[in-house]
Structure formats: C-alpha cells, structure tokens
Scaffold this active site. Sequence first.
Site, PDB file in Angstrom:
ATOM      1  CG  ASP A  91      10.141 -63.206  25.019  1.00 15.77           C
ATOM      2  OD1 ASP A  91       9.570 -62.117  24.772  1.00 15.77           O
ATOM      3  OD2 ASP A  91       9.851 -63.911  26.005  1.00 15.77           O
TER       4      ASP A  91
ATOM      5  CG  ASP B 239       3.366 -62.445  19.512  1.00 15.00           C
ATOM      6  OD1 ASP B 239       2.292 -62.776  20.036  1.00 15.00           O
ATOM      7  OD2 ASP B 239       4.085 -61.529  19.958  1.00 15.00           O
TER       8      ASP B 239
ATOM      9  CD  GLU C 263       1.024 -60.341  22.119  1.00 14.41           C
ATOM     10  OE1 GLU C 263       0.758 -59.592  23.096  1.00 14.41           O
ATOM     11  OE2 GLU C 263       2.140 -60.883  21.947  1.00 14.41           O
TER      12      GLU C 263
END
Length: 284
Positions: free
Chosen positions: A83, A172, A174
Amino acid sequence: MPVLRSGSPHRSVRSRATVAGTLLATVSLLVGLPGTAGAATARAPEPRHPELDWAGSQIAKHEGTKGGALPSPSLAATVEGVDVSSHNGNVAWSTLWNSGVKFAYVKATESTGYTNPYFAQQYNGSYNSGMIRGAYHFATPDTSSGAAQANYFVDHGGGWSKDGKTLPGALDMEYNPYGATCYGLSAAGLVNWMKDWFATYKARTGRDAVVYTSTGWWKQCTGNSGAFGSINPLWIPRYGSSVGELPAGWGFHTIWQYTSTGPTVGDHNKFNGAYDRLQALADG
C-alpha cells in the site's frame, strides 16, 4: 402626573422588550450547550499534514513495529501486496511486480479537502504493471460526516468498476494524527460515523468497503464493536510474525499489513487466500 394603567402603551412596550430579551438570552444559552444544534455543527479544522498520514502511519507510532519481523512460514496460500500514498512519490511498479507483488492499495483522499497528488501514477501504474489495485480513504471523523467523506472519496478516485482488476475501496480507521485518539467521539458516535460512510459508499458503488484498523485502536475507540465483521472485509496491521488477536466480529482477516519496512516501498501486505480469491474480491 399621568397614571400608567395596565393597558398603557408604555408598559406594553417595556413588557414586550423584556420578553424578547429573555427569549434571546435563552436561545443563546441553548446554542452553547453540548448536544444542541450549535454544538452538533462544530467541526475540527481540515487536516494540517495529510501527506504524512497513511495506512499504518499512526499504528507504528502508537503500537510499535515489533521489529518488522517477517511472517512465520505457513502452508496457507497468500498473495503479496503493498500500500502506498503520497509519501512514496512515484513508485517503481515494475520492480515490485517482478518481486512478486500482485496487488496494491493506494491512498486517494483524506477528509473532504485532500487528494493524493501522486494518485494517478500510483493507481494507474499498479494497474498497468498487471496488479489488482484499490483505493483507500484516511478517515478524520471529527472534520465532516461519514457520508460527506465517502462521497468525496468516490468522487476523487475511490470508485469501483467490475473489470476484474479493481478492489473495493477501503476505509482507514486509526489513531488521530491531530489530537484526541478517538477524534473526540464516543464509541457509539464512531460506530455511527462508520455506518454512515459504509452505507454511502455502497449506495454509490454497490460494494461493501474494506475496513483497515488495528485491534488496539478498535477496542479503545469503538468499544470493540462487532457491528461490521459479517459485512466488511478486515485489513489489519500488525508488524510481527503473526496477525494476532482480531477485533470483535471478525473470525478471520482478509488482508494483513505485516511490515512497514518492506523492500521498494515500506508497507507490505499479504492477502489471506490464493490469487483466485483475490480476483473474486475484485469481481464482487
């Protein structure tokens, strides 16, 4: 001396003024209270350094890299992937392809104001090298709604097409690079924000998106919610020799980001299955 009676215009005017002032003060107080419309529209500013935020950038800071150990040998079939984001610049896709990398996820967007300036080179370059590729969005739930960010993502490279070479988009989730770990939201608030994002993405593309998250963050910020495990494929970062504990709701992972210090580009992943299963994920 004139006498002011109850029906006097002087008293009527003063009474109306007093009532109006009281109402105005009440409204002002209500707007400032938590949970009111005024407070609900308050948002954090747009990200200050989105070019420094990528899948795992905060995981490494908060959870460590565990030395970046390579996975233990396994008989199970896997497919190697990477990624990338703008911090990787122009990527040497042919080098990665020749080394055995067969899929890639590329950061497309963050919040509703940032697009990766290297997105075209990375997204199209991985595709042209032969890889199956997808795009991901770095979430900032305190800057705008889930729906707004999902729409921005789809409009700026995060869409999906049934061409056999495009993976569903990924969200994503986080640690916050800009402040409170959980973006100032309760566990229920974060879960609802993600539900909004996923529902909007599916309405736009027809696909259930992948969720990227660590077990540590998920436990801390969602109360270890099991709301997504039966629907959204799990992409989990853990920089060690095994995947370790999974967040609640998932019985298995789909993608494992196992190191942030791999060759050519740092972030390397393993798809949990043979290549034909990776193709099936792309096909939908």
